[in-house]
Structure formats: structure tokens, C-alpha cells
Design an enzyme around this catalytic site. Structure first.
Site, mmCIF file in Angstrom:
data_model
loop_
_atom_site.group_PDB
_atom_site.id
_atom_site.type_symbol
_atom_site.label_atom_id
_atom_site.label_comp_id
_atom_site.label_asym_id
_atom_site.label_seq_id
_atom_site.Cartn_x
_atom_site.Cartn_y
_atom_site.Cartn_z
ATOM 1 N N ASP A 30 0.851 -1.193 0.000
ATOM 2 C CA ASP A 30 0.000 0.000 0.000
ATOM 3 C C ASP A 30 0.885 1.241 0.000
ATOM 4 O OD1 ASP A 30 -3.225 0.489 1.004
ATOM 5 O OD2 ASP A 30 -1.837 2.187 1.069
ATOM 6 N N ASN A 87 -12.775 -3.117 2.558
ATOM 7 C CA ASN A 87 -13.702 -2.024 2.842
ATOM 8 C C ASN A 87 -14.726 -1.934 1.722
ATOM 9 O OD1 ASN A 87 -12.140 -1.321 5.106
ATOM 10 N ND2 ASN A 87 -10.794 -0.047 3.859
ATOM 11 N N GLY A 93 -15.311 2.881 4.209
ATOM 12 C CA GLY A 93 -14.011 3.512 3.972
ATOM 13 C C GLY A 93 -13.383 3.148 2.645
ATOM 14 N N GLN A 94 -14.188 2.638 1.705
ATOM 15 C CA GLN A 94 -13.618 2.278 0.403
ATOM 16 C C GLN A 94 -13.326 3.532 -0.414
ATOM 17 O OE1 GLN A 94 -16.080 -0.389 -1.949
ATOM 18 N NE2 GLN A 94 -14.423 -0.816 -3.398
ATOM 19 N N HIS A 100 -10.541 -5.205 -3.331
ATOM 20 C CA HIS A 100 -9.187 -5.514 -2.861
ATOM 21 C C HIS A 100 -9.247 -5.841 -1.381
ATOM 22 C CE1 HIS A 100 -9.883 -1.180 -2.474
ATOM 23 N NE2 HIS A 100 -9.180 -1.258 -1.362
HETATM 24 P P1 5GP Z 1 -9.596 1.445 0.252
HETATM 25 O O1 5GP Z 1 -9.558 2.814 0.888
HETATM 26 O O2 5GP Z 1 -10.390 1.480 -1.034
HETATM 27 O O3 5GP Z 1 -10.042 0.341 1.175
HETATM 28 O O4 5GP Z 1 -8.108 1.082 -0.096
HETATM 29 C C1 5GP Z 1 -7.417 1.670 -1.154
HETATM 30 C C2 5GP Z 1 -5.967 1.633 -0.760
HETATM 31 O O5 5GP Z 1 -5.192 1.824 -1.921
HETATM 32 C C3 5GP Z 1 -5.559 2.726 0.231
HETATM 33 O O6 5GP Z 1 -5.041 2.127 1.403
HETATM 34 C C4 5GP Z 1 -4.519 3.534 -0.531
HETATM 35 O O7 5GP Z 1 -3.443 3.963 0.294
HETATM 36 C C5 5GP Z 1 -4.061 2.569 -1.600
HETATM 37 N N1 5GP Z 1 -3.636 3.194 -2.838
HETATM 38 C C6 5GP Z 1 -4.276 4.178 -3.518
HETATM 39 N N2 5GP Z 1 -3.608 4.492 -4.645
HETATM 40 C C7 5GP Z 1 -2.511 3.683 -4.670
HETATM 41 C C8 5GP Z 1 -1.433 3.532 -5.597
HETATM 42 O O8 5GP Z 1 -1.340 4.210 -6.629
HETATM 43 N N3 5GP Z 1 -0.492 2.616 -5.301
HETATM 44 C C9 5GP Z 1 -0.552 1.849 -4.165
HETATM 45 N N4 5GP Z 1 0.443 0.977 -3.959
HETATM 46 N N5 5GP Z 1 -1.550 1.941 -3.283
HETATM 47 C C10 5GP Z 1 -2.526 2.854 -3.530
#
Ligand code: 5GP
Ligand code: ZN
Length: 114
Positions: A30, A87, A93-94, A100
Site C-alpha cells: 500500500d 472495505n 471507507g472504500q 481488494h
Molecule cells: P480502500 O480505501 O479502497 O479500502 O483502499 C485503497 C488503498 O489503496 C488505500 O489504502 C490507498 O493507500 C491505496 N492506494 C491508492 N492508490 C494507490 C497507488 O497508486 N499505489 C498503491 N500501492 N496503493 C494505492
């Protein structure tokens, strides 16, 4: 999905280093880690969120759990413990609408989550 960030990452279009890849998933760190180990396990196929998951995707999700177990061992958090979380939606919190799974470990995680 043309404009989906994780579709682009999974297709290798963003120069992201994968810590694991097979025909069904990619795993990478992440960008904004919330724990010493914070990996994202991302199915290559675009599924926007848990609400869109069809019953036929059961095998894929089972595979995700097997890879999570494998990554926990690889990153040496299997014994100390870890969390696998997905999420869904605004209250969940998505922020990226390509399903993922966060694999978090390397410190004691709080419960309930904030
Ligand atoms: P969500 O908030 O949808 O559950 O998780 C998305 C995750 O993707 C977040 O923890 C965020 O830090 C990560 N993320 C967003 N953009 C990128 C990216 O370009 N590269 C990587 N490695 N992680 C990302
Ligand atoms: Zn996608």
C-alpha cells in the site's frame, strides 16, 4: 475498466512492484501503509466492490485467502497475527472501487476499528 487505477496497476501499466503475482491476483505494498506490513491483494478481474460480487466468484475469494496466508508467512507475521479486511462503500471507507483486500500486520491492531 479503462479508468480504474487497480486495473491499470494489475495490468502492469503503473510500474508498481508486485510482491506476488499469479493468473488471478496481484499483491503489492500500500502506498500509504497503516501498519509495518500493509499489502493489497487485488484480483486482476474488475469487480467494483463486495456488493457486486457474484456467487461464481467464490473460488476467487477462496484463492485470495490462500494467498493472504502465503503472504503472511512470507512477511513473517503469520505467528504474531494479522488482519485481512475489505472495505465496502463510503461508510466502510472504500476509496478505490476495484475490490481488494488489505493484509495488515507487524503491530498490535486495535479492535473495534475506528
Ligand atoms: P480502500 O480505501 O479502497 O479500502 O483502499 C485503497 C488503498 O489503496 C488505500 O489504502 C490507498 O493507500 C491505496 N492506494 C491508492 N492508490 C494507490 C497507488 O497508486 N499505489 C498503491 N500501492 N496503493 C494505492
Ligand atoms: Zn478495476
Amino acid at each position: 475498466m479503462k479508468d480504474c487505477l487497480f486495473c491499470k496497476i494489475a495490468a502492469g501499466e503503473m510500474d508498481t512492484d508486485f510482491v506476488y503475482e499469479d493468473e488471478k491476483v496481484v499483491v503489492f505494498e500500500d502506498i500509504n501503509p497503516q501498519a509495518p506490513v500493509h499489502l493489497l491483494i487485488v484480483p486482476k478481474r474488475h469487480i467494483s466492490d463486495l456488493n457486486s460480487l457474484k456467487p461464481e466468484a467464490g473460488d476467487l475469494i477462496g484463492h485470495v485467502y490462500q494467498i493472504a496466508k502465503k503472504m503472511a508467512a512470507k512477511f513473517k507475521i503469520a505467528e504474531s497475527g494479522y488482519r485481512l479486511v475489505s472495505n465496502c462503500g463510503d461508510n466502510g471507507g472504500q476509496t478505490v472501487y476495484h475490490i481488494h483486500f488489505h493484509l495488515l500486520g507487524g503491530r498490535e491492531l486495535q479492535w473495534p476499528p475506528g
